[in-house]
Design an enzyme around this catalytic site. Structure first.
Site, mmCIF file in Angstrom:
data_model
loop_
_atom_site.group_PDB
_atom_site.id
_atom_site.type_symbol
_atom_site.label_atom_id
_atom_site.label_comp_id
_atom_site.label_asym_id
_atom_site.label_seq_id
_atom_site.Cartn_x
_atom_site.Cartn_y
_atom_site.Cartn_z
ATOM 1 N N ASP A 109 -37.718 77.752 14.444
ATOM 2 C CA ASP A 109 -37.315 78.450 13.253
ATOM 3 C C ASP A 109 -38.076 78.240 11.758
ATOM 4 O O ASP A 109 -37.653 78.226 10.812
ATOM 5 C CB ASP A 109 -35.704 77.892 12.791
ATOM 6 C CG ASP A 109 -35.659 76.464 12.619
ATOM 7 O OD1 ASP A 109 -36.467 75.727 12.919
ATOM 8 O OD2 ASP A 109 -34.697 76.109 11.976
ATOM 9 N N GLU A 110 -39.573 77.944 12.211
ATOM 10 C CA GLU A 110 -40.363 77.648 10.997
ATOM 11 C C GLU A 110 -41.326 78.724 10.642
ATOM 12 O O GLU A 110 -41.774 79.421 11.744
ATOM 13 C CB GLU A 110 -41.184 76.565 11.566
ATOM 14 C CG GLU A 110 -40.488 74.843 11.240
ATOM 15 C CD GLU A 110 -41.517 73.911 11.628
ATOM 16 O OE1 GLU A 110 -41.046 72.831 11.356
ATOM 17 O OE2 GLU A 110 -42.608 74.309 12.312
#
Length: 208
Positions: A109-110
């Protein structure tokens, strides 16, 4: 001369074949540099394009990590988690623009972005607007889905080091996450925090 013409004629299909093959290779390379879930640049593609932009323009470097993503996956399932990633990728692209700036997904989720800015005064406005867009609930399979986000950003004049700017933005993002989410602006000249292999000790991507 008479033998040259047939030779050239026979070479044309070969040259055309090589041209088509080269185009196919370029398309395959471009696909490999794009994240299949969001269509954003992967790390290698992002770093290549971002380094060129950082070298010639004053920019903001922004690091984004979604808050509560693991819990969202556990509670609502990985299909919903994948949709959250897609929505975040769309927000990053529409807010920053992969034509004006460079946007990438580093994994999990970066997300990361480099966007031209005229001055540091515009960075808080950009981070605040991006945070609002990223945390706006979306509807998936009839259910309203929401999550938080932590953002870190740093401004630098042209000619900076991409790796240094990424580290500063990452540190600012972690400070925001530690304080419960939101966004933080990094001080480019402040001493950097101790890290392990370029990341903070005890932190792994994709788990928040």
């Amino acid at each position: 001369m008479s033998s040259l013409i047939p030779a050239l004629a026979s070479a044309v299909p070969v040259a055309a074949g090589w041209s088509a093959h080269s185009m196919w290779l370029r398309r395959r390379l471009e696909v490999a540099r794009r994240d299949p879930l969001t269509g954003l640049r992967t790390r290698a593609g992002f770093e290549s394009a971002a380094a060129r932009l950082v070298a010639r323009r004053s920019v903001a470097v922004i690091f984004v990590d979604l808050d509560g993503f693991k819990q969202l996956n556990d509670r609502l399932g990985h299909a919903t988690g994948d949709q959250a990633i897609r929505v975040a990728g769309t927000v990053m692209t529409e807010t920053i623009g992969d034509g004006r700036g460079v946007v990438g997904r580093l994994g999990g989720d970066e997300f990361v972005a480099v966007v031209p800015l005229p001055g540091s005064h515009a960075l808080p406005w950009l981070l605040n607007g991006l945070h609002e867009c990223l945390t706006t609930p979306f509807v998936y399979q009839g259910r309203s889905v929401s999550h938080g986000a932590s953002l870190g950003g740093v401004f630098a004049p042209a000619g900076g080091s991409l790796s240094v700017l990424l580290r500063r933005a990452d540190e600012a993002m972690y400070a925001a996450k530690r304080d419960g989410g939101g966004w933080r602006v990094a001080d480019l000249d402040a001493p950097h925090q101790p890290t392990t292999n370029g990341r903070r000790p005890g932190r792994t991507g994709g788990v928040s």
